[in-house]
Design a protein around this motif. Structure first.
Motif, PDB file in Angstrom:
ATOM      1  N   SER A  18     -45.983  58.655 -22.445  1.00  0.00           N
ATOM      2  CA  SER A  18     -46.699  59.800 -23.648  1.00  0.00           C
ATOM      3  C   SER A  18     -47.915  60.612 -22.395  1.00  0.00           C
ATOM      4  CB  SER A  18     -47.121  59.065 -24.983  1.00  0.00           C
ATOM      5  OG  SER A  18     -45.916  58.454 -25.410  1.00  0.00           O
ATOM      6  N   ARG A  19     -48.563  59.428 -22.268  1.00  0.00           N
ATOM      7  CA  ARG A  19     -49.863  61.006 -21.386  1.00  0.00           C
ATOM      8  C   ARG A  19     -49.253  61.605 -20.386  1.00  0.00           C
ATOM      9  NH1 ARG A  19     -55.354  58.632 -18.817  1.00  0.00           N
ATOM     10  NH2 ARG A  19     -56.235  60.305 -17.482  1.00  0.00           N
ATOM     11  N   TYR A  22     -47.471  64.814 -22.075  1.00  0.00           N
ATOM     12  CA  TYR A  22     -48.891  65.314 -22.932  1.00  0.00           C
ATOM     13  C   TYR A  22     -49.252  66.519 -21.407  1.00  0.00           C
ATOM     14  CZ  TYR A  22     -47.505  64.421 -27.609  1.00  0.00           C
ATOM     15  OH  TYR A  22     -46.366  64.327 -28.779  1.00  0.00           O
ATOM     16  N   ASP A 115     -41.452  64.198 -29.211  1.00  0.00           N
ATOM     17  CA  ASP A 115     -42.084  63.618 -27.733  1.00  0.00           C
ATOM     18  C   ASP A 115     -41.188  62.993 -27.642  1.00  0.00           C
ATOM     19  OD1 ASP A 115     -42.437  61.781 -29.512  1.00  0.00           O
ATOM     20  OD2 ASP A 115     -45.107  62.212 -29.149  1.00  0.00           O
ATOM     21  N   TRP A 121     -42.510  68.024 -33.583  1.00  0.00           N
ATOM     22  CA  TRP A 121     -43.212  69.127 -33.044  1.00  0.00           C
ATOM     23  C   TRP A 121     -42.951  70.408 -34.264  1.00  0.00           C
ATOM     24  CZ3 TRP A 121     -48.713  68.790 -31.673  1.00  0.00           C
ATOM     25  CH2 TRP A 121     -49.352  67.780 -30.968  1.00  0.00           C
TER      26      TRP A 121
END
Length: 144
Positions: A18-19, A22, A115, A121
């Motif tokens: 996830s890091r 993003y 995501d 989103w």
């Protein structure tokens, strides 16, 4: 209670994945980030990633669940064209396109991506809602 949101935290299955996602969207992780939490300073709020099971435990709720979670995050942009380019950038970073950019029934233009953990989103342009010089969303005001 003052009208503000200070932090939005997403429960995720895989912090490094996830890091990376993003950061691929252009966010920069704060130095306070580590293997258990990733924090991004955004305009007006802090956006965090935290292990889904640990976040559920902290809130004393069941971490199981799938499908629509009853919430979306929105990223407002300044033009119709920016909706499309932002969605394309998200897909390039690893997002799944959920709804292509299109005219909305309420007069704007928007599309959705998810995501890696399925968080929705919306990328949206609303002609009545503008971004100020600092990129902060401004609702219309009335003189009544």
């Amino acid at each position: 209670m003052e009208p503000r949101i200070s932090v939005v935290t997403l429960g995720v299955e895989d912090i490094p994945r996830s890091r990376q996602f993003y950061e691929g969207l252009g966010l920069t992780a704060s130095p306070v980030s580590n293997e258990r939490i990733v924090a991004f300073q955004m305009k007006g709020i802090v956006f965090c990633l935290y292990p889904r099971d640990m976040l559920a435990e902290d809130a004393t709720v069941d971490p199981k669940g799938s499908g629509f979670r009853g919430i979306t995050l929105a990223y407002n942009v300044s033009s119709r064209e920016e909706v499309t380019t932002t969605l394309e950038g998200a897909v390039k970073a690893g997002a799944t396109l959920v709804k292509p950019a299109q005219d909305a029934f309420w007069g704007g233009y928007s599309g959705y991506f998810s995501d890696p953990d399925g968080h929705l989103w919306e990328v949206v342009w609303c002609p009545e809602w503008t971004l100020d010089e600092n990129g902060q969303l401004q609702l219309p005001t009335t003189d009544s």
